[in-house]
Design an enzyme around this catalytic site. Structure first.
Site, PDB file in Angstrom:
ATOM      1  N   LYS A 132       0.405  11.847  -4.314  1.00  0.00           N
ATOM      2  CA  LYS A 132      -0.113  10.922  -5.282  1.00  0.00           C
ATOM      3  C   LYS A 132      -0.538   9.420  -4.105  1.00  0.00           C
ATOM      4  O   LYS A 132       0.346   9.039  -3.100  1.00  0.00           O
ATOM      5  CB  LYS A 132       0.932  10.490  -6.532  1.00  0.00           C
ATOM      6  CG  LYS A 132       1.468   9.652  -6.782  1.00  0.00           C
ATOM      7  CD  LYS A 132       2.488   9.904  -8.464  1.00  0.00           C
ATOM      8  CE  LYS A 132       4.080   8.898  -7.858  1.00  0.00           C
ATOM      9  NZ  LYS A 132       4.886   8.457  -9.217  1.00  0.00           N
ATOM     10  N   ARG A 135       6.801   6.520 -21.509  1.00  0.00           N
ATOM     11  CA  ARG A 135       4.762   6.526 -20.821  1.00  0.00           C
ATOM     12  C   ARG A 135       4.279   8.049 -21.393  1.00  0.00           C
ATOM     13  O   ARG A 135       3.813   7.028 -21.989  1.00  0.00           O
ATOM     14  CB  ARG A 135       5.276   6.135 -19.456  1.00  0.00           C
ATOM     15  CG  ARG A 135       5.704   4.610 -19.310  1.00  0.00           C
ATOM     16  CD  ARG A 135       5.550   5.018 -17.233  1.00  0.00           C
ATOM     17  NE  ARG A 135       6.393   6.657 -16.732  1.00  0.00           N
ATOM     18  CZ  ARG A 135       6.117   5.985 -15.132  1.00  0.00           C
ATOM     19  NH1 ARG A 135       5.977   5.256 -14.689  1.00  0.00           N
ATOM     20  NH2 ARG A 135       6.108   7.344 -15.068  1.00  0.00           N
ATOM     21  N   TYR A 169      -5.203 -22.062   3.897  1.00  0.00           N
ATOM     22  CA  TYR A 169      -6.021 -22.236   2.973  1.00  0.00           C
ATOM     23  C   TYR A 169      -4.619 -23.526   1.943  1.00  0.00           C
ATOM     24  O   TYR A 169      -3.245 -23.129   1.958  1.00  0.00           O
ATOM     25  CB  TYR A 169      -6.305 -21.616   1.839  1.00  0.00           C
ATOM     26  CG  TYR A 169      -7.252 -20.767   1.919  1.00  0.00           C
ATOM     27  CD1 TYR A 169      -8.430 -21.348   2.371  1.00  0.00           C
ATOM     28  CD2 TYR A 169      -7.685 -19.319   2.727  1.00  0.00           C
ATOM     29  CE1 TYR A 169      -9.836 -20.834   2.153  1.00  0.00           C
ATOM     30  CE2 TYR A 169      -8.517 -18.679   2.784  1.00  0.00           C
ATOM     31  CZ  TYR A 169      -9.364 -19.637   2.824  1.00  0.00           C
ATOM     32  OH  TYR A 169     -11.112 -18.740   2.910  1.00  0.00           O
ATOM     33  N   MET A 220      -7.605 -13.826   3.367  1.00  0.00           N
ATOM     34  CA  MET A 220      -7.962 -11.760   2.626  1.00  0.00           C
ATOM     35  C   MET A 220      -7.935 -10.967   3.637  1.00  0.00           C
ATOM     36  O   MET A 220      -7.781 -10.027   3.705  1.00  0.00           O
ATOM     37  CB  MET A 220      -9.072 -12.379   1.937  1.00  0.00           C
ATOM     38  CG  MET A 220     -10.359 -11.070   1.432  1.00  0.00           C
ATOM     39  SD  MET A 220     -11.854 -10.964   1.012  1.00  0.00           S
ATOM     40  CE  MET A 220     -11.401 -11.982  -0.478  1.00  0.00           C
TER      41      MET A 220
END
Ligand SMILES: *Cc1c(COP(=O)(O)O)cnc(C)c1O
Length: 355
Positions: free
Chosen positions: A30, A128, A250, A298
């Site tokens: 998956k 779940r 940043y 990013m």
């Protein structure tokens, strides 16, 4: 660049087979093979002898169906209403986790005029997916409810298998045994990666490991028995000298305490190099760690490479590899190795070896 050694993944699968003598071992692929590329991983496992595969979504199954045509390919999340005919047409096995799932699948079988394969999921503690106790009691009291399904396996999923001493494991083992005892006879599927290492009692007719195939340690308090099949490297785009008091990145979260050399590598949080590694992570160069400084941005990440004059534009820094495993990165990022691997973004080139 993410180098994936498919031979190491196949070796890991074989090691898990040796640890799970009671029955076959599936490959959980998956999330695009835990980020490594399901269309490469699935055929490599198949070539090693794997004949059972699990994904989470129907689309993930459709994306690899052609590569492993003779294998059982099952969808853990269960059939979304309206998709049943596609499962049947493509020979994909749904994991049925509710009475609604069961009824939709038996109706599909009636329409098709033939028995259709299914895996039945019983909830033993995760809360779940999977039949809850009241739904389980209904099916146990009326096996006809499953008429038209060819029950390949009854399965459940462990909550805390990486914690060997957790009482939850034994509780789930007992609940699963009781659940199966009242259901039509069918092979059972129990252990995930760490479950395989819990011992004989957690074995079953089909184990379902994912993480361990990809080198995540299934026994976190002990030495990792798995091979690491991944190596993530990032190219240095620029190197510059900064002076005492100059800030990097940043919000100026890091300021040079004295003159330093800063290397900027072309990976960032958009590539799955987590922003939470800001000021905490590292890269490996020539076997030596270089500290991550400032914010992860990013597309870029900055490292203090003052002691490493060999690092120049074009150098490669290792972010995941023998010197810094996915579990190590996870510890620095405040997550687990699963999230580290499954986060790796589409911008990162995958290169496959060991086919
Ligand atoms: C993801 C998953 C697995 C594989 O678990 P690992 O811990 O990665 O081995 C097995 N079964 C189910 C139901 C899952 O969701």
């Amino acid at each position: 660049m993410l180098e994936v050694d498919l031979g190491a993944i196949a070796d890991n699968w074989r090691l898990l087979c040796a640890r799970h003598p009671r029955g076959p071992v599936a490959g959980v692929v998956k999330a695009d093979g835990y980020g490594l590329g399901a269309r490469a991983v699935a055929p490599a496992l198949h070539a090693a002898g794997c004949r059972h595969f699990f994904v989470a979504h129907l689309d993930e199954a459709l994306a690899i169906r052609d590569l492993i045509p003779d294998a059982l390919l099952a969808v853990l999340n269960g059939p979304i209403p309206g998709t049943e005919d596609e499962y049947a047409a493509r020979g994909i096995v749904p994991v049925l986790g509710s009475l609604a799932d069961i009824d939709a699948w038996t109706a599909t079988a009636r329409r098709a005029g033939r028995a259709l394969p299914a895996i039945l999921h019983v909830d033993t503690g995760m809360s779940r997916l999977g039949l809850d106790p009241s739904e389980l009691a209904i099916v146990q009291g009326d096996h006809g409810r499953l008429a038209g399904t060819d029950l390949c396996f009854v399965m459940t999923h462990l909550v805390a298998s990486e914690q060997r001493d957790s009482a939850l494991n034994e509780r789930q083992r007992a609940r699963f045994a009781a659940a199966c005892a009242g259901l039509p006879p069918a092979p059972r599927s129990f252990a995930n990666s760490s479950g395989i290492f819990l011992g004989d009692g957690w074995g079953s007719d089909l184990a379902r490991p994912g993480a361990a195939l990809y080198g995540i340690n299934p026994t976190p308090t002990e030495k990792n028995p798995m091979r690491l099949p991944v190596r993530l490297r990032s190219r240095v785009l620029a190197v510059r000298a900064v002076g005492k008091g100059d800030s990097v990145g940043y919000n100026a979260t890091w300021t040079a305490p004295k003159p330093r050399r800063i290397a900027t590598a072309c990976i960032g949080y958009a590539d799955g190099w987590h922003r939470s590694l800001s000021g905490r992570g590292a890269a490996i160069f020539d076997g030596t760690p270089v500290a991550l400084v400032g914010r992860v941005s990013m597309d870029l990440t900055t490292f203090d490479v003052t002691g490493q004059p060999a690092i120049v534009p074009g150098s490669w820094l290792e972010l995941i590899g023998p010197g810094q495993t996915p579990d190590d990165v996870a510890a620095a990022a405040g997550t687990n190795g699963y999230e580290v691997l499954t986060s790796l973004g589409a911008r990162i080139e995958r290169v496959y070896t060991g086919r």
